[in-house]
Design an enzyme around this catalytic site. Structure first.
Site, mmCIF file in Angstrom:
data_model
loop_
_atom_site.group_PDB
_atom_site.id
_atom_site.type_symbol
_atom_site.label_atom_id
_atom_site.label_comp_id
_atom_site.label_asym_id
_atom_site.label_seq_id
_atom_site.Cartn_x
_atom_site.Cartn_y
_atom_site.Cartn_z
ATOM 1 N N HIS A 223 6.374 -14.420 3.793
ATOM 2 C CA HIS A 223 7.269 -14.286 4.945
ATOM 3 C C HIS A 223 6.762 -14.976 6.230
ATOM 4 C CE1 HIS A 223 9.353 -11.082 2.698
ATOM 5 N NE2 HIS A 223 8.167 -10.563 2.457
HETATM 6 C C1 BDR Z 1 7.607 -8.411 6.883
HETATM 7 O O1 BDR Z 1 7.079 -7.107 6.703
HETATM 8 C C2 BDR Z 1 5.701 -7.150 6.464
HETATM 9 O O2 BDR Z 1 5.388 -6.378 5.364
HETATM 10 C C3 BDR Z 1 5.326 -8.593 6.297
HETATM 11 O O3 BDR Z 1 4.058 -8.839 6.878
HETATM 12 C C4 BDR Z 1 6.421 -9.337 7.022
HETATM 13 O O4 BDR Z 1 6.118 -9.500 8.381
HETATM 14 C C5 BDR Z 1 8.537 -8.728 5.736
HETATM 15 O O5 BDR Z 1 9.584 -7.827 5.684
#
Ligand code: BDR
Ligand code: CA
Length: 312
Positions: free
Chosen positions: A242
């Site tokens: 992400h």
């Molecule tokens: C986001 O949530 C976190 O778990 C990850 O680091 C990312 O920023 C994805 O939904």
């Protein structure tokens, strides 16, 4: 031109890769500081992990600040089930030697935006928006000084990952997200619609490992760790990476395309709490407040990451 940024983060393996990409790219990005926030794991761990990552990058001089330890109006929800007990499970990395800065992260954000010329500092939130919203609430004068907010959060077509309708970062602090999306600052959104196309396939992870430096090995071990969760959940050919979409955008914006649309945050209904109500089809007359990305050149993104991580 080099962009001055503040990374606001809750590391998190994917946050770690986003930070590494920024620190590996000094021609495009100058990291003024890193502010930690509670999210994937509690603040004491995110503030520690941010320093572990700076030292992994060989950059112990980067300034790291601890910010808010809980969301503005709700109980903290964490994600150890994804990221492990430490938030950075996977590689064995030493405890940091570098110290936390004494200033609070929110004060650092406020002071930096006041000190730098208007329109020259970009905020890069990779976790819940608590620090940014608290800074905006406490010092409304800084909002118009922000060059851009490039954030990871939300979803429209992919809807949710922590609830059926909400993405984790927005869900953890919807009140903060609402303040940021209503602030009037220019916003670029890297939502699950993008990140679920940025999949760490086995070949892409082998490319990280094959870099042959400490960083490449650590990144491959980090993604190995959260793959086991995401593969079981999504059944796709790799887990989404992400947060590095944010820092990749600062280096190669042409990898992404999207639409200027209106995005509002659900803060009332428990059923859909933290939903990003994105007017992708332009069916309301609500004014656009965000550039909401829809496509990514995924291979170009992974090629960039591999090339840059090799520099560390
Ligand atoms: C986001 O949530 C976190 O778990 C990850 O680091 C990312 O920023 C994805 O939904
Ligand atoms: Ca994150």
């Amino acid at each position: 031109m080099t962009r001055k940024i503040i990374i606001d983060t809750d590391p998190g393996q994917d946050d770690a890769v986003a930070i590494l990409l920024a620190l590996a790219s000094p021609e495009e990005i100058e990291v003024l500081g890193i502010t930690a926030v509670a999210g994937n794991v509690p603040l004491s761990l995110t503030a520690k992990n941010a320093r572990i990552v700076c030292e992994l990058a060989g950059k112990p001089d980067v300034k790291v600040y601890a910010g808010c330890e809980k969301p503005m109006g709700r109980v903290l929800v964490t994600a150890e089930h994804v990221h492990g007990e430490t938030g950075l499970n996977g590689p064995k990395l030493p405890d940091p030697v570098m110290e936390l800065q004494p200033e609070h992260g929110v004060d650092f954000i406020i002071d930096t935006l006041r000190a730098e010329p208007a329109g020259t500092v970009t905020l890069c939130p990779l976790g819940p928006l608590t620090n940014i919203a608290t800074a905006f609430q406490r010092a409304p004068d800084i909002v118009e000084k922000v060059q851009e907010i490039v954030l990871m959060g939300g979803a429209y077509f992919e809807v949710g990952n922590i609830t059926p309708t909400a993405e984790f970062n927005i869900y953890v602090d919807p009140q903060a997200a609402e303040i940021v999306f209503k602030s009037g600052a220019p916003i670029v959104v890297m939502s699950l619609d993008i990140t679920h196309k940025a999949l760490v396939t086995p070949a892409r992870n082998e490319a990280f490992r094959a870099i042959g430096n400490r960083v490449g090995t650590a990144v491959a071990e980090m993604t190995d760790f959260f793959e086991r969760f995401d593969l079981a959940k999504y059944g796709s050919e790799g887990a989404p990476l992400h947060d590095p979409c944010v820092t990749a955008y600062l280096i190669r914006p042409e990898l992404f395309s999207g639409r200027h649309i209106n995005v509002e945050i659900e803060t009332q209904s428990e059923l859909t709490m933290g939903m990003t109500v994105a007017d992708w089809w332009g069916v309301t007359d609500r004014p656009p407040n965000a550039l909401f990305m829809g496509t990514i050149d995924a291979q170009g993104f992974f090629d960039l990451l591999t090339e840059r991580l090799a520099r560390l």
